[in-house]
Design an enzyme around this catalytic site. Sequence first.
Site, mmCIF file in Angstrom:
data_model
loop_
_atom_site.group_PDB
_atom_site.id
_atom_site.type_symbol
_atom_site.label_atom_id
_atom_site.label_comp_id
_atom_site.label_asym_id
_atom_site.label_seq_id
_atom_site.Cartn_x
_atom_site.Cartn_y
_atom_site.Cartn_z
ATOM 1 N N GLY A 1 0.875 -1.140 0.004
ATOM 2 C CA GLY A 1 -0.056 0.129 0.197
ATOM 3 C C GLY A 1 0.710 1.061 0.005
ATOM 4 O O GLY A 1 0.865 2.186 0.560
ATOM 5 N N ALA A 2 1.731 1.302 -0.966
ATOM 6 C CA ALA A 2 2.793 2.311 -0.869
ATOM 7 C C ALA A 2 2.738 3.163 -2.057
ATOM 8 O O ALA A 2 3.492 4.051 -2.211
ATOM 9 C CB ALA A 2 4.279 1.893 -0.666
ATOM 10 N N ASP B 1 -2.338 -6.992 -5.326
ATOM 11 C CA ASP B 1 -3.429 -6.663 -4.531
ATOM 12 C C ASP B 1 -3.214 -7.966 -3.381
ATOM 13 O O ASP B 1 -3.117 -9.069 -3.763
ATOM 14 C CB ASP B 1 -4.689 -7.075 -5.210
ATOM 15 C CG ASP B 1 -5.782 -6.958 -4.509
ATOM 16 O OD1 ASP B 1 -5.970 -7.192 -3.330
ATOM 17 O OD2 ASP B 1 -7.147 -6.504 -5.153
ATOM 18 N N TYR C 1 -13.808 -2.642 9.540
ATOM 19 C CA TYR C 1 -12.562 -2.047 9.673
ATOM 20 C C TYR C 1 -12.012 -2.348 11.100
ATOM 21 O O TYR C 1 -10.872 -2.767 11.356
ATOM 22 C CB TYR C 1 -12.475 -0.617 9.464
ATOM 23 C CG TYR C 1 -11.440 0.001 9.486
ATOM 24 C CD1 TYR C 1 -10.552 -0.311 8.385
ATOM 25 C CD2 TYR C 1 -10.909 0.882 10.452
ATOM 26 C CE1 TYR C 1 -8.989 0.716 8.503
ATOM 27 C CE2 TYR C 1 -9.693 1.850 10.465
ATOM 28 C CZ TYR C 1 -8.818 1.410 9.399
ATOM 29 O OH TYR C 1 -7.357 2.305 9.387
ATOM 30 N N ALA D 1 -11.348 -6.108 11.732
ATOM 31 C CA ALA D 1 -10.273 -6.403 10.988
ATOM 32 C C ALA D 1 -8.860 -6.017 11.521
ATOM 33 O O ALA D 1 -7.817 -6.746 11.611
ATOM 34 C CB ALA D 1 -10.095 -5.929 9.306
#
Length: 273
Positions: free
Chosen positions: A17-18, A83, A175, A178
């Site tokens: 996720g950069a 992903d 969220y 998780a």
Amino acid sequence: MTTTQFGVGGLTAIVTGASSGIGEVIAERFAADGADVVVCSREQENVDPVAEAINAADGEGGDDGDGGRDGSEGGRALAVECDVRERDAVEALVEATVEEFGGVDCLVNNAGASFMASFEDISPNGWETIVDSNLTGTYHCTQVAGGVMRDDGGGAVINVASVAGQRGSPYMSHYGAAKAGIINLTATLAYEWAKEGIRVNCIAPGFVATPGVESQMGVSADNVDRDEVERRIGTSEEIADVAQFLASPASSYVVGETITAQGVPRIEESPEA
Ligand SMILES: NC(=O)c1ccc[n+]([C@@H]2O[C@H](COP(=O)([O-])OP(=O)(O)OC[C@H]3O[C@@H](n4cnc5c(N)ncnc54)[C@H](OP(=O)(O)O)[C@@H]3O)[C@@H](O)[C@H]2O)c1
């Protein structure tokens, strides 16, 4: 952060996720300090510019032409589309890292996503998307990269959770659940992998102004209603500070912890206000 103990130079780090926000800044920070970084997101075109900027940086973050693993100057960057919800893609990400840089010393499980909704309005698909993006993605990346670390004698896993995983957070039930899972996984895995020389730790950020927060919640550092927020809004750089500490030898005695980074509640006379 200039002493050797706090340095990450010479390490190879995967940052998921950069392509924006916290992950982008962590990757930039690590590379500036001499780490080789593999930056990933779901779209190659989103993450390419991050690697290009790191590789183009002169003196800090650029390739020093010596193979990049001695930590004397900036590290190199490789951009990979991945992903984290897809096992095959995660395996390809780790393979590409080993092929390019020879191993994996540090994994930053930063990729994540959310949207706000009442619990009763969250569809099975919406629930699955958020749990998979945050928790299952962390599981895939950690299991696959951890295998390489174990074979190589150790490493550091840094998970990015949230204060929403530590307390109730209205309209973020998927969220929060998780992220709570990530916090527990951190503590449990730290026990299991201590004997492998792998330190597993976690960061739980408070409210940090990022493109993700702006697009998901419409809130930015510029338009936030300061009477509505309990604490000063943090910066991605402040989260990168914690990540650097957890990746560096300075945190050798820190294992299985979740470090909350959220400032203090604002009071009128506080410099944080
Ligand atoms: N900002 C905050 O206030 C805050 C607070 C607590 C925790 N966090 C956590 O910090 C992390 C970063 O958040 P941020 O605010 O920086 O968000 P952001 O700006 O939206 O960045 C999220 C990053 O994750 C990538 N991503 C999303 N889903 C992915 C997937 N399935 N596979 C691979 N990459 C994926 C996005 O790239 P693409 O779109 O290109 O795929 C992007 O690079 C997240 O885990 C978030 O939950 C943020």
